[in-house]
Design an enzyme around this catalytic site. Sequence first.
Site, mmCIF file in Angstrom:
data_model
loop_
_atom_site.group_PDB
_atom_site.id
_atom_site.type_symbol
_atom_site.label_atom_id
_atom_site.label_comp_id
_atom_site.label_asym_id
_atom_site.label_seq_id
_atom_site.Cartn_x
_atom_site.Cartn_y
_atom_site.Cartn_z
ATOM 1 N N HIS B 279 51.885 2.748 59.738
ATOM 2 C CA HIS B 279 51.867 1.230 59.697
ATOM 3 C C HIS B 279 51.209 0.532 60.907
ATOM 4 O O HIS B 279 51.341 1.292 62.046
ATOM 5 C CB HIS B 279 53.298 0.743 59.311
ATOM 6 C CG HIS B 279 54.185 1.532 60.343
ATOM 7 N ND1 HIS B 279 55.623 1.185 60.444
ATOM 8 C CD2 HIS B 279 54.043 2.375 61.702
ATOM 9 C CE1 HIS B 279 56.134 2.123 61.485
ATOM 10 N NE2 HIS B 279 55.165 2.730 62.168
ATOM 11 N N ASN B 280 50.776 -0.475 60.776
ATOM 12 C CA ASN B 280 49.868 -1.198 61.864
ATOM 13 C C ASN B 280 48.833 -0.828 62.262
ATOM 14 O O ASN B 280 48.118 -1.394 63.091
ATOM 15 C CB ASN B 280 50.876 -1.369 63.205
ATOM 16 C CG ASN B 280 52.156 -1.868 62.699
ATOM 17 O OD1 ASN B 280 52.504 -2.923 61.799
ATOM 18 N ND2 ASN B 280 53.342 -1.187 63.241
#
Lengths: 378, 378, 378
Positions: B279-280
Site C-alpha cells: 500500500h502507498n
Amino acid sequence: MPTSLLLPRRPSIKVHSMTVTPDNVPGDPRFFTRHGPFGLEELAQRSGAELRPAADGATATSSFDGIAPLQSATRGQVSFLDNRRYLPLLAGTGAGAVIVAPAFADKVPPHAAALVSRTPYQAWARIAAAFYPPPPVNPGIHPTAVIGAGCEIDPTAAIGAFAVLGDGVRVGAGVDIGTHVSIGPGVQIGARCRIGAHVAISHALLGERVTLLPGARIGQDGFGFAVTPEGFESVPQLGLVVLEDGVEIGANSTVDRGSMRDTVIGAGSRLDNLVQIGHNARLGRCCIVVSQAGISGSTELGDFVTVAAQAGLIGHIKIGTKARIGAQCGVMSDVEAGADVIGSPAMPFREFFRNVAFLRRMAKKTTQDGAGEKANRA
Amino acid sequence: MPTSLLLPRRPSIKVHSMTVTPDNVPGDPRFFTRHGPFGLEELAQRSGAELRPAADGATATSSFDGIAPLQSATRGQVSFLDNRRYLPLLAGTGAGAVIVAPAFADKVPPHAAALVSRTPYQAWARIAAAFYPPPPVNPGIHPTAVIGAGCEIDPTAAIGAFAVLGDGVRVGAGVDIGTHVSIGPGVQIGARCRIGAHVAISHALLGERVTLLPGARIGQDGFGFAVTPEGFESVPQLGLVVLEDGVEIGANSTVDRGSMRDTVIGAGSRLDNLVQIGHNARLGRCCIVVSQAGISGSTELGDFVTVAAQAGLIGHIKIGTKARIGAQCGVMSDVEAGADVIGSPAMPFREFFRNVAFLRRMAKKTTQDGAGEKANRA
Amino acid sequence: MPTSLLLPRRPSIKVHSMTVTPDNVPGDPRFFTRHGPFGLEELAQRSGAELRPAADGATATSSFDGIAPLQSATRGQVSFLDNRRYLPLLAGTGAGAVIVAPAFADKVPPHAAALVSRTPYQAWARIAAAFYPPPPVNPGIHPTAVIGAGCEIDPTAAIGAFAVLGDGVRVGAGVDIGTHVSIGPGVQIGARCRIGAHVAISHALLGERVTLLPGARIGQDGFGFAVTPEGFESVPQLGLVVLEDGVEIGANSTVDRGSMRDTVIGAGSRLDNLVQIGHNARLGRCCIVVSQAGISGSTELGDFVTVAAQAGLIGHIKIGTKARIGAQCGVMSDVEAGADVIGSPAMPFREFFRNVAFLRRMAKKTTQDGAGEKANRA
C-alpha cells in the site's frame, strides 16, 4: 512489533454453535468418506508390503477399519513409522498393524502385525488411499456452465458450476472440472485430469491425469517485450503450454505459454503452490519444484531435477538430470547433471557451507581481536 | 528424493485421440489466427527496418505468409537473429527474409532478404504482430454477466461470462473484460484495457490500454494494523490504486490500495506474475518488476527502474530513476539513480561479486591450509 | 534494458472522460462513505486518547468531519503524527486536532487540540474507523448463487453473485461472502467472517471474524507424495485447515490442509499476500507473516512470531514465541523464543550484520592490496 501481546490462549473456539478445534486425527468424517474394512492380507497385497503376523497371533485374521498415527491408533487401525526419531512411539502404540522399513520390523510390539516394506512411505500412501480413495467424479455438466461451440466432452466427465469452456475445447474421460474454471478456445484436456476451482487455462494441451489445484494459471502471455525509445512493445507470444501425463501444479502457480516454442512440463512432474514458470521453459520428467520457486524463460531442466522452495533460475540456462537446487538458491548459469547447488549465486553444497562456516569464524575472531585487526591494517 | 526414477521417456502422449506433443513451431493454427500474406516492402515499413534485397535477387518481390525460427523457416517465412550465439543458424537458414542488427547484415545468406534494424527485437515484435495481431474484441455483454446500477459501458466493450460489475462502474471503448471478473463499485476502466479471467479489482482507477493477466488482484486492503496489548487492530485503508496508461500486470500478482494516499503504477510499467506491491507504493513510468519480486508499502520508484525476479524492497525507501535491482536482492535503504545493486543486503554489483570471489578463495585456502589457519589463531 | 526511455511524464491521464490522477487525500467519496461529524470528546473517547484542548481555546467544542494528512488537513479535520521525521509538518499543519504520542504533545500548534495516546497508531486506527467504518453487510443470498443441500446460512449473512456452496456448508451471523467464492462441502464459517472475491475454501473450519482477501486458497491438497521407482505416488491428505478467530489472510495466499493432522492458523494471526503455508503447519496466536514468505510442512510457530517478507522456513522445525524472522531469511533449524534471526542460513541479527561488514572490509582490502594477497598465496 508484537512484544506486548499476552492474551491467554483459548483451547477451542465456539462459533454459532460451531467448534473449530484443531484435531490430530486424520479423516474427519464430515469431510472424508472412509472405505473398508480390509483384512491384513488385502492390505499387504495393496501396499506391496510383506506381512509378518503379530507375535501373539491375535491379529492375523483381523479386519481393519482405518488408519491413525502411532500415538492414537487402536487395534482396528493401521499405523506407520516413517522416521527413526519416532521409534519410542512405536513401542507404545495400540495399532493392530504398523507399516515399517525392514530395519524396524523387530521393533513392532507383539500385539501388532508388521507390514514390512522397503518403500514404507509408498506402502502407507497405498493403504491410506485404500481407506480414503479420491472422491468419485460425478459425470455431467452443471446447468450453469457455459459451453462453447464445437466442444467435445466425454460423457463420463464432470463440469462444475459456472465453468466456461471456449469453442472447440476437448475434455477426456473421467475429467473433473471444478467451479468457476475458465478454459480458452481449443484447449485439450486428457482423460482423468482434475482441474480445481478458479483455474484459468488457455493455449494449452494437457495429457492424462494432470492435476491443477485452485487458482493455477496456465497459458497466459509470457513476459516478453521489446524496449524501445518510445516505451515497451509487446512481442506476440505464439507458443503453447504442454502439460504431459501426470503433471501436478499447485494452487495459484503460473505457467506462461511460449513465445516461439511451447512451454513444457514433463510427465509426472510436480509443482507446488505459487511457483512461476516462464515462457519457453522446459522441464523434463518427474521434476519437483517446491513452493514459491521460479524458473525463468527458456531455461531447460532435465529429468528428475529438484528445485527447492524460493529458489530462482535465470533464463536460458540448462539444469542437468537429477540436479538438486537448494532452497532460496539463485542459479545464474548451467548446473551439471547430478550436482547439488545452493546459495545465491549458486555453488556446490559443500562450498556453500564451508563459506558460511569460514565467514562466521573469521568475523567473530576479527571482532574479538580488534587490536590485531587494526595492526593488520597498519 | 527422486534418485531411482529411470523410466524411459516417451516422445509423445496420446490421450483420448488427443496428442500433446511439444512443438517448436510458433503459431499453432488451432490457437492463433494468422494474417497476411505481406510483401517485403510492407514488412519493412511496418517494422521500421531497412530492406536489403536478397543477393540473388530472387525474393525482392515475394510475398511472405508467416514467421519461423531460423532452423525451421522456409522461403515464404520471415525469421530473426536476436543473439550472436545463433549466428551459425543464420548461415543455414531457409528463411526468405531475416531481421538482423546492422552488424550481422552481411551474414544473411544470399537467397534471403535482410531487414536491417538498430532495434531488431522491436522490428521482430512488429512483424510478428502483423501476422498475429491481438484477437479482436467482440463487443457486447454476456447474458450471464451481472451489471450494477448506474454503470456506463461503452458499446464497443466486451464483458465476459459471469463477470460482475458493482454499481457505478465505468468501462471505456474497446475494453475486453474476461470471464469471472469481479469489479467493485465505482471502478473506472479506460479505453482498450484488457482484463483477464478471474481478475478482481476494487477501489481503483485504470488508464487506457492497461492489461491485467488472469488472477491479478487490484485494490484490496493493504497490510496495515496497529499492534495493541489486546491484539492487532486494522487501520482503514482509504486510498485507491491508480494504474496509469499502458500498465501491464502479470498473473496472480497483487497490488494493495493505499492507506492514506493512492498506490500508483506509472504509465507503461510492466509487472510480471506473482509480484506484490504494498500500500502507498509508487512506481514511476516504464518500470519493470520481474516475477515474484515484492515492493513494500510507501516505497517509491523513479522512472525506468528495473526490479529483477524475487527481489524484495522494504517499505518507505526511494529508488532513483534507471536504478537496477538484481534478482533476489534485498533492498533495505535508498538506491541512487542509475545504480546497479544486488545481494541481501543490497550492494553495488561490483562489490557483491568481489565479495563472492573473495569468500570462495579464502574459505578454500583456509580449509586446504588447516595448519596455517590454526597457527594464525595461536 | 530500459536505458533510453526518456518520455516526458504526464501529470494526469484523461480516458474517455475519466481522469486517473493519483491523489494524496484519503477517503475518495466515489469509493468510501464518510460518517460523522464527531465532537472532540467523542473522538477522545473512541480512541482512548487524552484530550488536550487547543492552546487558543478555539476548537474545544468544534465538530470534526474527517481525517487528513498533516500537510493537507484543515480545521475541521483530525490528523496524525506517526513518525519523528514528520515533526516539521506538525508545526505547519492546519488540522484542528492531531493524534500524538505524549513526547510530542507540546509540539502541537496552538490552534489545534491534541489527542495524546501512548498507542497513537491504535488511536488513529479507531478515529479513522469512526469516520470510515467497514461497509455494512447486506444480508441475503444473490439469486445467481448455487447453494448445496443441507446448508445452514444465517439470515444476516450475505452471499455474493456466482458463489458456490457445497452440501452441508454452515455460514454464521453477519458473514459476508464475495462474488465467485467456491466453498467445498462441510466447511464451517463463523460469525462475521469476510470472504473476498474468488476465494476457494475446502476441508476447513473458520472461527469468527476471519478475513480472507481475494484469491486466497484454503484447504487444497498438500504437497505430499512418495517417491517410487515408478514415479511419484500421492499420499492422501486427510487433515483440515483450522483458521481460528480473527485470522486474516492476504490476497492469493495459499494454506494447504494437513495430511495426518490439521493445519492451524492461531487466533488473531495475520498473513499478507502471496504467503504459502504447508500442510500440518501450526501457527500460534497473533503471528505476523509478511508477503511472499513461506512456511513448510509440519513447522510450528509459537505465539506472536513475526516472519518478514520473502523469508522461508523448512519443514518440521519449531519457532519459539516472539521470535522474529528477518526478510529473505532462510530458516533451516529451530529458533528460540524471543530470538531475532536473519540471513540464509538464519543467524542472529548481530552476527549477520557483523559478517556483512567483515566481508565488505576484507574483500575491499584484499583487492586494493593485490600484491600482499599474491604474496600470501606464494
